[in-house]
Design a protein around this motif. Structure first.
Motif, mmCIF file in Angstrom:
data_model
loop_
_atom_site.group_PDB
_atom_site.id
_atom_site.type_symbol
_atom_site.label_atom_id
_atom_site.label_comp_id
_atom_site.label_asym_id
_atom_site.label_seq_id
_atom_site.Cartn_x
_atom_site.Cartn_y
_atom_site.Cartn_z
ATOM 1 N N VAL A 11 -7.028 -0.554 -3.036
ATOM 2 C CA VAL A 11 -5.840 -1.134 -2.420
ATOM 3 C C VAL A 11 -5.104 -0.068 -1.607
ATOM 4 O O VAL A 11 -4.896 1.051 -2.078
ATOM 5 N N THR A 61 2.449 -4.874 -4.878
ATOM 6 C CA THR A 61 1.310 -5.538 -4.243
ATOM 7 C C THR A 61 0.662 -6.528 -5.212
ATOM 8 O O THR A 61 0.145 -7.557 -4.789
ATOM 9 N N ARG A 64 2.502 -9.513 -5.047
ATOM 10 C CA ARG A 64 2.546 -9.966 -3.663
ATOM 11 C C ARG A 64 3.981 -10.019 -3.140
ATOM 12 O O ARG A 64 4.328 -10.870 -2.336
ATOM 13 N N ASP A 81 -5.024 -11.407 -2.601
ATOM 14 C CA ASP A 81 -4.404 -10.616 -1.533
ATOM 15 C C ASP A 81 -4.336 -11.353 -0.207
ATOM 16 O O ASP A 81 -3.506 -11.060 0.631
#
Lengths: 326, 307
Positions: A11, A61, A64, A81
């Motif tokens: 990521v 992340t 989100r 994602d």
């Protein structure tokens, strides 16, 4: 290890900074620069590191709250994602967050009842009004508050009590994973230990997975199963609690651990004092990111970036020294 | 210390008893109910009372010893105050008291209506601009443009485009006030949206409209309410100015601005014609501002100025 609840694959998250004028090259803050790990059901993984190393961004992340620049976030076997905000909503149920600041994490204009009922209603988790009420009472007692608390507003509670409400809110959706983003850092020591114990109890009881983002190594050691050490957006070392705290391999990990205060004034301590500041994440150093501050850095570190290499079962280190040494 | 031994007759020699502490702090029992609330918030009490009285005048203007405010009596022009005409008469013999009382209607209506319209529109635009980045830039530049025009000139220009009516006055003044509300709301939205509880609502599965309505909107209302009272006060003044220069309420509607405009020519010999509407306007604006200050202290204790 069974199927992980959560898996991050390489990521990356970068934020543009500075001028947007054409012709000028845009620069980026590399907040998270290729992070991969997994969390198993019922497991606690702690993400530790200095301020600004990107540990909170990793948490965001996964929720989100920030979109990744590249890489994969896999939740219960499902890539989240790339989902649209609408498509994402059903998956939000399984990950929840407890924030650091108990004073700004609850809407001051809502009663606790409405704060806790919101996620339950959003995901349609209550079959009737009576069921909803039962769930609310269950939640509030689970975090050690009494039923009367439901009809009060956040300002009527202390910091620790608010953090309990924050935890109750996170539990309301019956999540698989809770991200604790410095969840106890803002609390007094005595309250801190209560909240940590509450989290540990809840985890045992409900089979929760925790991603515990913290810079407080003493609490991490007390509570965690595995630890990932981050520096400048990358994981430097990851391993079980025993591996990290008992036999740290990476010079950065060693330096971090040597900074933990020992509750014994007589104890002999050898502190590894790191010189200088964290380099700017806009232009991270070439080679190993840590070489500018590493007491053991040698030529290769300035040129070649080390990758995470397996040291032992579940123990990975990104350092040229351990490669060479073994 | 001489009094101490008397109070402690059995005390051993050498023990110095502390003199009894007087009750410096009277027991603090905040009074419940409306009375207690008003006592603790004198500005709201005073401002609110005056406003209620004025509202009463406006609603029951026909029952307060008034006559037809438009009835002219050429034989009784510019009479000073008397038992028959409490505030005297104007230059065409209309009863000033009746005109001032009826004028309350226009002032209050314009003040409240502008506050409502401007806050409503400003709130909607500000919420959207604060929450959606791509709307923000264009919308706020338009607002900046609007703000660069002096509000009274803008209102005069807008009135020049339309027919003089109270409704048009409201719209003209409100348009000039929208950008200010918009900025206020947008700035509170911008600071609110970074707060964890907003992100918490997102992770709790709330949709964007829901986040805006349930979490952002209620937290912008406190500063907005305060702003709205100030808009109300300034709108009343603007209305009077517009009417004074003949760009406001039509001449057949008695408004304080009109009355002052008509008394302007005589003000050196008959100052009361201009004085009564002017004093009424001042009292009204003062009341609204007092209420606004009181609300600000109540809703935003950080900026409170303790009297």
């Amino acid at each position: 290890m069974s199927i992980p609840i959560l898996e991050l694959n390489d990521v990356r998250k970068r934020y543009p900074v500075g001028s947007r004028l054409p012709g000028r090259q845009r620069r980026f803050v590399h907040a998270v620069d290729g992070v991969s790990f997994g969390i198993a059901r019922g497991e606690t993984l702690s993400l530790v590191g200095e301020s600004g190393c990107g540990k909170s961004t990793v948490g965001r992340t996964i929720l989100r709250l920030t979109d990744v620049t590249s890489g994969q976030v896999v939740l219960n076997g499902m890539r989240i994602d790339g989902l649209s905000p609408r498509g994402l909503r059903p998956y939000r149920r399984s990950v929840q967050i407890v924030f650091q600041d108990p004073f700004s994490s609850l809407n001051p204009r809502m009663r606790v009842r409405d704060i806790l009922a919101e996620p339950i209603r959003n995901f349609g988790l209550a079959t009737s009004a009576a069921d909803l009420e039962a769930q609310l009472v269950d939640l509030i007692t689970k975090v050690g508050l009494r039923g009367e608390a439901l009809d009060r507003r956040p300002h009527e509670f202390s910091g620790g009590q608010r953090q309990r409400i924050g935890i109750a809110k996170a539990l309301a959706t019956r999540p698989d994973l809770i991200i604790c983003d410095e969840a106890v850092s803002a609390l007094d020591v005595s309250v801190k230990s209560q909240i940590v114990n509450l989290l540990a109890d809840l985890q045992r009881e409900m089979g929760l997975s925790l991603l515990f983002i913290s810079h407080d190594l003493a609490i991490v050691e007390y509570l965690t199963h595995r630890v990932a050490v981050m520096y400048l957006g990358k994981i430097m070392e990851i391993g079980s609690r025993r591996q990290i705290f008992g036999a740290p391999k990476h010079p950065y990990t060693k330096a971090l651990l040597s900074a933990v205060p020992v509750p014994d004034p007589e104890a002999e301590r050898s502190r590894i004092v790191l010189e200088g500041d964290i380099p700017s994440p806009i232009a991270p150093p070439r080679g190993c990111r840590f070489h500018t501050r590493c007491p053991l850095a040698f030529t290769r570190c300035r040129e070649e970036e080390p990758v995470l290499a397996v040291q032992a079962e579940g123990h990975e280190v990104a350092c040229h020294l351990t490669e060479a040494g073994n | 210390m001489s009094a101490a031994p008397d109070r402690f007759p059995d005390s051993a020699v050498g023990v110095i008893a502390a003199p009894e502490m007087p009750d410096i702090l009277p027991e603090f029992t905040p009074r419940a109910g409306v009375i207690g609330f008003l006592r603790r918030n004198p500005r709201i009490a005073v401002g609110g009372t005056i406003l209620l009285l004025l509202l009463f005048c406006a609603v029951f203007a026909g029952y307060l010893g008034t006559v037809d405010p438009a009835a002219i009596a050429p034989s009784r022009r510019a009479r000073p105050p008397s038992s028959e005409h409490w505030f005297g008469t104007d230059m065409i013999g209309r009863d000033l008291y009746s005109r001032v009382v009826y004028g309350t209607r226009v002032s209050l209506f314009v003040g409240f209506a502008v506050a409502l319209v401007a806050s409503g529109i400003g709130l909607a635009i500000g919420l959207v601009a604060g929450f959606l980045k791509w709307v923000d830039g264009p919308v706020m530049r338009v607002m900046d443009g609007l703000m660069s025009i002096p509000p009274i000139l803008l209102a005069v220009a807008l009135m020049a485009l339309t027919r003089g009516s109270v409704g048009n006055v409201v719209i003209a003044i409100a348009i000039a006030d929208v950008p200010r509300v918009c900025r206020l709301v947008r700035s509170s939205v911008l600071s609110l949206r970074e707060l964890p509880f907003i992100e918490g609502a997102v992770t709790a599965g709330s949709s964007t409209p829901r986040v805006i309505l349930r979490h952002v909107l209620p937290n912008t209302l406190a500063p907005l309410t305060v702003q709205a009272t100030y808009i109300c006060a300034s709108a009343m003044i603007t209305e009077a100015i517009l009417s004074f220069i003949g760009a406001g309420s039509p001449p057949d509607v008695p408004s304080w601005g009109n009355i002052m405009a008509e008394g302007r020519m005589l003000w050196q010999v008959k100052p009361f014609i201009i004085a009564f509407p002017a004093v009424s306007l001042s009292i009204t604006v003062l009341a609204v501002n007092l209420l606004g200050d009181g609300l600000r202290d109540l809703l935003d204790p950080r900026s409170a100025t303790k009297a």
